[in-house]
Design an enzyme around this catalytic site. Sequence first.
Site, PDB file in Angstrom:
ATOM      1  N   ASP A 132      24.251  45.061 -15.910  1.00 47.40           N
ATOM      2  CA  ASP A 132      25.479  45.221 -16.686  1.00 47.40           C
ATOM      3  C   ASP A 132      25.744  46.642 -17.202  1.00 47.40           C
ATOM      4  O   ASP A 132      26.835  47.178 -17.039  1.00 47.40           O
ATOM      5  CB  ASP A 132      25.489  44.212 -17.856  1.00 47.40           C
ATOM      6  CG  ASP A 132      26.824  44.153 -18.568  1.00 47.40           C
ATOM      7  OD1 ASP A 132      27.833  44.398 -17.908  1.00 47.40           O
ATOM      8  OD2 ASP A 132      26.848  43.864 -19.768  1.00 47.40           O
ATOM      9  N   CYS A 164      37.969  35.243  -0.296  1.00 51.09           N
ATOM     10  CA  CYS A 164      38.796  34.629  -1.326  1.00 51.09           C
ATOM     11  C   CYS A 164      39.844  33.761  -0.628  1.00 51.09           C
ATOM     12  O   CYS A 164      40.329  34.081   0.445  1.00 51.09           O
ATOM     13  CB  CYS A 164      39.433  35.782  -2.091  1.00 51.09           C
ATOM     14  SG  CYS A 164      40.676  35.336  -3.265  1.00 51.09           S
ATOM     15  N   CYS A 198      44.034  32.483 -10.092  1.00 50.30           N
ATOM     16  CA  CYS A 198      43.534  33.366 -11.157  1.00 50.30           C
ATOM     17  C   CYS A 198      44.625  34.303 -11.652  1.00 50.30           C
ATOM     18  O   CYS A 198      44.781  34.505 -12.857  1.00 50.30           O
ATOM     19  CB  CYS A 198      42.313  34.147 -10.683  1.00 50.30           C
ATOM     20  SG  CYS A 198      42.561  35.033  -9.136  1.00 50.30           S
ATOM     21  N   CYS A 219      40.177  33.101 -15.733  1.00 50.84           N
ATOM     22  CA  CYS A 219      40.366  33.352 -14.291  1.00 50.84           C
ATOM     23  C   CYS A 219      39.232  32.760 -13.452  1.00 50.84           C
ATOM     24  O   CYS A 219      39.355  32.614 -12.239  1.00 50.84           O
ATOM     25  CB  CYS A 219      40.540  34.847 -14.016  1.00 50.84           C
ATOM     26  SG  CYS A 219      39.058  35.812 -14.339  1.00 50.84           S
ATOM     27  N   CYS A 232      39.360  28.895 -10.529  1.00 50.04           N
ATOM     28  CA  CYS A 232      39.016  29.227  -9.139  1.00 50.04           C
ATOM     29  C   CYS A 232      38.413  28.006  -8.433  1.00 50.04           C
ATOM     30  O   CYS A 232      37.471  27.399  -8.939  1.00 50.04           O
ATOM     31  CB  CYS A 232      38.033  30.388  -9.129  1.00 50.04           C
ATOM     32  SG  CYS A 232      37.539  30.864  -7.463  1.00 50.04           S
TER      33      CYS A 232
HETATM   34 FE1  SF4 Z   1      40.585  33.901  -4.926  1.00 46.45          FE
HETATM   35 FE2  SF4 Z   1      39.500  32.219  -6.722  1.00 46.45          FE
HETATM   36 FE3  SF4 Z   1      41.556  33.841  -7.418  1.00 46.45          FE
HETATM   37 FE4  SF4 Z   1      41.983  31.760  -5.736  1.00 46.45          FE
HETATM   38  S1  SF4 Z   1      41.339  31.639  -7.920  1.00 46.45           S
HETATM   39  S2  SF4 Z   1      42.771  33.857  -5.527  1.00 46.45           S
HETATM   40  S3  SF4 Z   1      40.018  31.759  -4.589  1.00 46.45           S
HETATM   41  S4  SF4 Z   1      39.482  34.462  -6.828  1.00 46.45           S
END
Ligand code: SF4
Length: 378
Positions: A131, A187, A193, A242, A246
């Site tokens: 971090d 992704c 998100c 966010c 996902c």
């Molecule tokens: Fe990508 Fe997850 Fe965002 Fe959907 S919610 S755009 S899968 S990071």
Amino acid sequence: MIFKEEIIKYSKEIGIDLIGFTESEIFHDLEAILRKREKKNLLSGFEEQNIDKRINPHLTLENSHTIIVIGMSYYVNEGDITSKDSNKPTGNVSKSSWGRDYHLVLKSKMKMLVEYIEKKTKDFQYEYFTDTGPLVDRYLAYKAGIGWYGKNNCIITKEYGSWIFIGYILSNLEININMEESKNEGCLNCNNCIKACPTGALMENQLYNPKLCISYLTQTKEDIDYKLREKMGKSLYGCDICQLVCPYNSNKTTTHKEFIPVGDNYKPNLLGLLKLSNKEFKKRFEKAALNWRGNKIIKRNALIALGNSGDKDMVKYLVEYLNSPSIMIKKYTAWAIIRLDRKKGKKILDKHLEKEKDIEMNEEIKKLYNYYLRNLHN
Ligand code: SF4
């Protein structure tokens, strides 16, 4: 010479969930991204300021050859927590800070790992970080094949979604890195998100504005403008919005007991937080990641959360903090009061103004009136 397989095997034995390796090279692609962010004023200020150090591992460990990257999962489902809930109203703490401070947990795992390698390797040199190190943890995890970047700027893994802490060890080990191991799946571009972020911090093309990120706002010492305060909801430290939306992130519960909260620090009572002395705060959050940010900033965030609670009954408990020795606490108290109840808030603040000698506080109340009371009749 120690083999990669031995390191992987030992890492599993000591409870490291994910491990990958990448070469210590100058990361030119990352440099282009960071320079672009710098030019657009999209750096948070919490990261290493020297971009050269962020992209060149040799400026930290001269003869660095291989970087070992580790990941540990931390997702805990709130429904599985046995400890008692605090009295309402409570604030929200990011899951990453529910349990024991991950900096301590990951550093102890990396210490065990380097001690193991040290026993088997001559002239082993290393430096390890999590971090707060000079390099970019997420980028290294991506390079090491641990996961891929999501539009939320997190690293998403097949096994644990984006609920992972990342640590890395710069080393002079010469390891044959098999790039085929990369598990990058990509992704889904669902944009959940981006749509869910209350402050619009996330953008396309992996750009995001860290200064709009709620997690940043809960940590900054800078004054937060009224519009952003309203969007912070009841966040006390960090933000999970966010990540929670996902699709990769459901059913990824951790097995690490360290990250399961004990007591009610994961959802503290807001009025209780306002009462804590510095000593009590340190004692209560001694083992939590939020401890580093300090009592005053967490109190400020508690005032924002109370202001956003919608519970007008809270006003009567807030009045005493208008006389706090801290100008910051006074100002955020005035904001919370007027945000909760404009009519009653104005009466309280008018009365307070009669005896308030601090010019900054006087100015703040006028600013609040101007912003919140423009359309208030009588
Ligand atoms: Fe990508 Fe997850 Fe965002 Fe959907 S919610 S755009 S899968 S990071």
